[in-house]
Design a protein around this motif. Structure first.
Motif, short mmCIF file in Angstrom:
data_model
loop_
_atom_site.label_atom_id
_atom_site.label_comp_id
_atom_site.label_asym_id
_atom_site.label_seq_id
_atom_site.Cartn_x
_atom_site.Cartn_y
_atom_site.Cartn_z
N ALA A 6 0.85 -1.20 0.00
CA ALA A 6 0.00 0.00 0.00
C ALA A 6 0.88 1.24 0.00
O ALA A 6 1.80 1.35 0.81
CB ALA A 6 -0.90 0.00 1.22
N VAL A 63 -5.10 4.48 -2.38
CA VAL A 63 -6.44 5.05 -2.29
C VAL A 63 -6.24 6.56 -2.36
O VAL A 63 -5.49 7.11 -1.55
CB VAL A 63 -7.10 4.68 -0.94
CG1 VAL A 63 -8.47 5.34 -0.82
CG2 VAL A 63 -7.19 3.17 -0.78
N VAL A 97 -9.65 3.57 4.65
CA VAL A 97 -8.55 3.05 3.82
C VAL A 97 -8.36 1.57 4.15
O VAL A 97 -8.23 0.72 3.25
CB VAL A 97 -7.24 3.83 4.07
CG1 VAL A 97 -6.06 3.14 3.38
CG2 VAL A 97 -7.36 5.26 3.58
N LEU A 115 2.86 -2.31 4.43
CA LEU A 115 2.46 -0.90 4.47
C LEU A 115 3.55 -0.12 5.18
O LEU A 115 4.39 -0.69 5.87
CB LEU A 115 1.16 -0.69 5.25
CG LEU A 115 -0.11 -1.39 4.81
CD1 LEU A 115 -0.21 -2.76 5.45
CD2 LEU A 115 -1.34 -0.56 5.18
N GLY A 116 3.52 1.21 5.07
CA GLY A 116 4.38 2.05 5.88
C GLY A 116 3.86 2.09 7.30
O GLY A 116 2.67 1.87 7.53
N VAL B 140 -9.98 18.10 16.52
CA VAL B 140 -10.93 17.18 15.88
C VAL B 140 -12.01 16.79 16.87
O VAL B 140 -11.80 16.71 18.07
CB VAL B 140 -10.23 15.91 15.34
CG1 VAL B 140 -9.33 16.24 14.16
CG2 VAL B 140 -9.43 15.20 16.41
C1 LIG Z 1 -9.86 15.28 9.96
C2 LIG Z 1 -9.20 14.76 8.74
C3 LIG Z 1 -8.69 15.66 7.80
C4 LIG Z 1 -8.07 15.19 6.66
N1 LIG Z 1 -7.57 16.10 5.80
C5 LIG Z 1 -6.98 15.65 4.68
C6 LIG Z 1 -6.47 16.58 3.73
O1 LIG Z 1 -6.54 17.79 3.92
N2 LIG Z 1 -5.91 16.10 2.60
C7 LIG Z 1 -5.81 14.75 2.37
O2 LIG Z 1 -5.25 14.35 1.34
N3 LIG Z 1 -6.24 13.83 3.27
C8 LIG Z 1 -6.85 14.26 4.40
N4 LIG Z 1 -7.32 13.35 5.29
C9 LIG Z 1 -7.11 11.93 5.03
C10 LIG Z 1 -5.79 11.50 5.62
O3 LIG Z 1 -4.72 12.30 5.17
C11 LIG Z 1 -5.35 10.07 5.30
O4 LIG Z 1 -5.57 9.74 3.96
C12 LIG Z 1 -5.98 9.02 6.12
O5 LIG Z 1 -6.06 9.43 7.46
C13 LIG Z 1 -5.22 7.65 6.02
O6 LIG Z 1 -3.85 7.74 6.12
P1 LIG Z 1 -3.06 7.84 7.53
O7 LIG Z 1 -2.15 8.96 7.45
O8 LIG Z 1 -4.06 7.82 8.60
O9 LIG Z 1 -2.31 6.49 7.51
P2 LIG Z 1 -1.19 5.90 8.45
O10 LIG Z 1 -1.82 4.88 9.29
O11 LIG Z 1 -0.35 6.95 9.13
O12 LIG Z 1 -0.40 5.28 7.24
C14 LIG Z 1 0.27 4.07 7.30
C15 LIG Z 1 0.37 3.41 5.95
O13 LIG Z 1 -0.92 3.05 5.49
C16 LIG Z 1 -0.95 3.02 4.07
N5 LIG Z 1 -1.93 4.00 3.60
C17 LIG Z 1 -2.46 5.05 4.27
N6 LIG Z 1 -3.30 5.73 3.48
C18 LIG Z 1 -3.28 5.11 2.28
C19 LIG Z 1 -3.93 5.34 1.05
N7 LIG Z 1 -4.76 6.38 0.89
N8 LIG Z 1 -3.71 4.48 0.02
C20 LIG Z 1 -2.86 3.42 0.17
N9 LIG Z 1 -2.21 3.16 1.32
C21 LIG Z 1 -2.41 3.98 2.35
C22 LIG Z 1 0.43 3.41 3.62
O14 LIG Z 1 1.19 2.22 3.42
C23 LIG Z 1 0.96 4.21 4.82
O15 LIG Z 1 2.37 4.23 4.87
C24 LIG Z 1 -7.94 13.79 6.44
C25 LIG Z 1 -8.42 12.90 7.37
C26 LIG Z 1 -9.06 13.38 8.51
C27 LIG Z 1 -9.59 12.40 9.51
#
Ligand SMILES: Cc1cc2nc3c(=O)[nH]c(=O)nc-3n(C[C@H](O)[C@H](O)[C@H](O)COP(=O)(O)OP(=O)(O)OC[C@H]3O[C@@H](n4cnc5c(N)ncnc54)[C@H](O)[C@@H]3O)c2cc1C
Ligand SMILES: Cc1cc2nc3c(=O)[nH]c(=O)nc-3n(C[C@H](O)[C@H](O)[C@H](O)COP(=O)(O)OP(=O)(O)OC[C@H]3O[C@@H](n4cnc5c(N)ncnc54)[C@H](O)[C@@H]3O)c2cc1C
Lengths: 249, 312
Positions: A6, A63, A97, A115-116, B140
């Motif tokens: 991912a 995603v 996700v 995943l990261g 949040v």
């Molecule tokens: C209040 C709020 C505000 C947000 N604002 C924004 C915003 O302004 N812009 C925006 O782009 N997103 C926004 N998001 C979405 C957010 O940035 C992330 O996409 C979402 O929270 C999932 O990634 P993470 O950082 O939590 O994952 P983590 O758990 O920190 O990531 C771990 C690993 O999970 C995998 N992973 C995570 N997301 C994905 C993905 N989408 N596809 C494939 N693999 C994945 C990767 O391997 C990553 O290294 C917001 C979410 C919330 C709740």
């Protein structure tokens, strides 16, 4: 064994982010985007497993919006065989996700999912663990070593006090830490080849997943700014300031 | 409404972080969140449960003492939390590697979000957390029936230990066929824990090699300090992985932080910029670390460190 990786599109790690003046969010206009560094490590690990003959195929999944296909092309330039793009312009939060990735696991039946450990934008550190729980699979988080042996994988984890090694039955979920490997750079011929590799586009509806969340963003603020202090001319002056001015000695 | 706190422990002792997480729970309780219970899960953990029962504000300690919870593996611990979470409105742990490993499993199985690294409680459902390496703070609000969160322990002052909560054992035992513990290599150190130390001295790539890290020992001894490192120093093998301070390592907020031979990348600053007083020692007067340092000393660390040790 098929390995699923991912990858997430995030701001480049060198970018210092700014908060929008109305405090509604951070300002991402014209900010340089890249693959999350921990995801690069995940791709590298999967490709190495293929080079060692442990993995038969490496599938990258993301995603996100249309532009996230850049990161899938990068993953394929680094060695992934094909890619799946679950396309959505919604702000998809970790739980959704994880649900989408669970849908991909059900279809693809990988032996290992990498995943990261954390995305450097939201710093959540939770998607892999959520995916493991939803898929009913064991997890090796914060991995600094991954050793597949037959039906099992030994994962060495970076924990607070040092290192811990656990053994997991396959299929399993692994999340990468910084010292798992040093990702390679994509070479130009590989970047060209990656353009022809298959990339499937799906939607969250294809997996029956609603991307909404019950968590709402109220506001985003800049942290209290720390001001630089003074330069001292000598060790004596430093010790004196720490004793008599800062009173921390 | 009531609150469950997952206790952190290692080496047969309750970790200091738990008292900070209970403090965060107290803030939620004061906002209308009800009683605070603590869960201690592990093998041979009765002394830990007794220590947890003394923490101020705790009503009850649940003890799950069984071999299956030894080493707090994520799969059985997550399953246990799912069993216990019914009836609670909030489940909290510290943002330790154990908390980060297990809490998202609980959240996913309860079909709720997890709030990571909470640094302030604004109400029973509203919290602040850092994003983008601490360069922005998001407020949040969670409308989930169950709030699952990890708490940054340095952001809350520890509660005292004058209490006397009741201790009850959890009879339900989950099983685990998916994961097993092989070994642990824990760094041995008589120094205070990085996350809890009042003084931290960290070395970066500028230290040059692992042997030179010993230059920090004498100063750490005199100041009762913990020793930290930048990622570059850990990657190069100068220091153990558990010493990494930063966005993707440990977050520290001591009274005094001394950065030696560290340039001050945003990922490093994310882990230490809430320290009360920051000292930077670096030969490059343009190094970004000086922008956050209260006291900067420009010069060669190999000359400065021995002199500093002798003058403390
Ligand atoms: C209040 C709020 C505000 C947000 N604002 C924004 C915003 O302004 N812009 C925006 O782009 N997103 C926004 N998001 C979405 C957010 O940035 C992330 O996409 C979402 O929270 C999932 O990634 P993470 O950082 O939590 O994952 P983590 O758990 O920190 O990531 C771990 C690993 O999970 C995998 N992973 C995570 N997301 C994905 C993905 N989408 N596809 C494939 N693999 C994945 C990767 O391997 C990553 O290294 C917001 C979410 C919330 C709740
Ligand atoms: C995904 C990701 C996550 C990361 N997470 C972290 C993290 O958690 N923590 C972290 O620290 N970094 C992290 N980094 C790395 C970060 O970007 C920097 O590369 C790192 O902090 C640099 O370490 P440093 O300051 O020791 O090394 P350098 O930047 O190389 O700085 C060395 C400094 O030493 C000084 N110096 C050299 N010799 C002497 C001397 N004789 N006397 C005095 N001064 C001297 C130099 O002037 C220089 O300023 C992360 C990076 C990425 C991409």
């Amino acid at each position: 064994m098929k390995v699923l990786v991912a990858v997430k599109r995030v701001i480049d790690y060198n970018v210092k982010i700014r908060v929008k003046p109305d405090h509604s969010d951070v300002d991402l206009t014209n900010v340089k985007m890249a693959m999350n560094p921990f995801c690069e490590i995940a791709v590298e690990e999967a490709v190495r497993l293929k080079e060692k003959g442990v993995a038969s195929e490496v599938v990258a999944v993301t995603v996100g919006p249309k532009a996230a296909q850049e990161q899938l092309r990068t993953a394929m330039a680094l060695g992934a065989d094909r890619a799946i793009h679950v396309q959505t312009d919604d702000k998809v939060e970790s739980l959704a996700v994880a649900k989408l990735l669970k849908g991909v696991i059900d279809e693809e039946q990988p032996g290992l999912v990498i995943l990261g450990k954390q995305a450097i934008d939201t710093d959540n550190n939770q998607t892999g663990q959520m995916l493991a729980a939803l898929a009913g699979l064991p997890q090796g988080t914060f991995a600094s070593e991954v050793d597949v042996q037959g039906e099992k994988v030994a994962v060495t984890r970076e924990i607070d006090g040092g290192l811990q090694t656990v053994e997991l039955s396959l299929p399993a979920i692994v999340t990468t830490d910084l010292r798992l490997n040093d990702p390679r750079y994509a070479k130009l011929p590989d970047i060209m080849k990656a353009k022809k590799k298959p990339l499937d586009v799906k939607t969250p509806e294809d997996y029956g997943v609603a991307t909404g969340s019950k968590v709402s963003l109220i506001k985003v603020e800049a942290p209290a700014e720390r001001k630089g202090g003074v330069k001292v001319g000598s060790v004596d002056e430093l010790v004196d300031k720490l004793k008599n001015e800062a009173k921390v000695l | 409404m009531s609150i469950l706190v997952l206790a952190d422990h290692h080496d047969g002792q309750l970790a200091g972080t738990t008292a900070h997480v209970v403090a965060a729970a107290q803030e939620i309780a004061r906002a209308g969140g009800g009683d605070i219970d603590v869960l201690v899960a592990g093998e041979g953990v009765s002394a830990i449960a007794e220590a947890a029962a003394k923490l101020d504000g705790v009503s009850r300690v649940w003890v799950a003492d069984n071999a299956v919870y030894a080493h707090q593996l994520a799969e059985p611990l997550g399953a246990l939390l799912v069993e216990l979470a019914d009836g609670y409105s909030h489940v909290l742990s510290s943002a330790s590697t154990t908390g980060k490993n297990v809490m998202p499993r609980l959240a996913a199985l309860k079909d709720v979000s997890q709030l990571s690294d909470v640094i302030a409680v604004e109400g029973i459902d509203t919290f602040c957390r850092p994003i983008y390496a601490g360069n922005a703070i998001a407020t949040v609000k969670s409308d989930d029936a169950l709030k699952v969160m990890t708490v940054r322990s340095t952001a809350f002052d520890a509660v005292a230990a004058n209490g006397g909560a009741g201790i009850e054992s959890v009879d339900k035992v989950v099983d685990n066929t998916q994961s097993s513990f092989i070994k642990e290599e824990l760094a041995q150190s008589d120094r205070p824990e990085l996350g809890a130390a009042k003084v931290v001295i960290s070395g970066g790539r500028g230290m040059g090699n692992g042997e030179n890290f010993k230059l920090l020992d004498g100063i750490a001894d005199k100041l009762g300090a913990a020793i930290g490192a930048s990622r570059a120093a850990v990657d190069a093998g100068y220091a153990h992985n558990d010493m990494q301070v930063g966005q993707t390592g440990k977050i520290v907020a001591p009274d005094l932080y001394i950065a030696v031979g560290i340039s001050g990348a945003i990922q490093h600053l994310a882990g230490m910029k809430d320290s009360k007083v920051i000292v930077a020692i670096n030969q490059d007067e343009e190094a970004p670390i000086f922008q956050v340092a209260d006291y900067g000393l420009v010069g060669d660390l190999f000359e400065i460190l021995p002199e500093l040790e002798s003058k403390l």
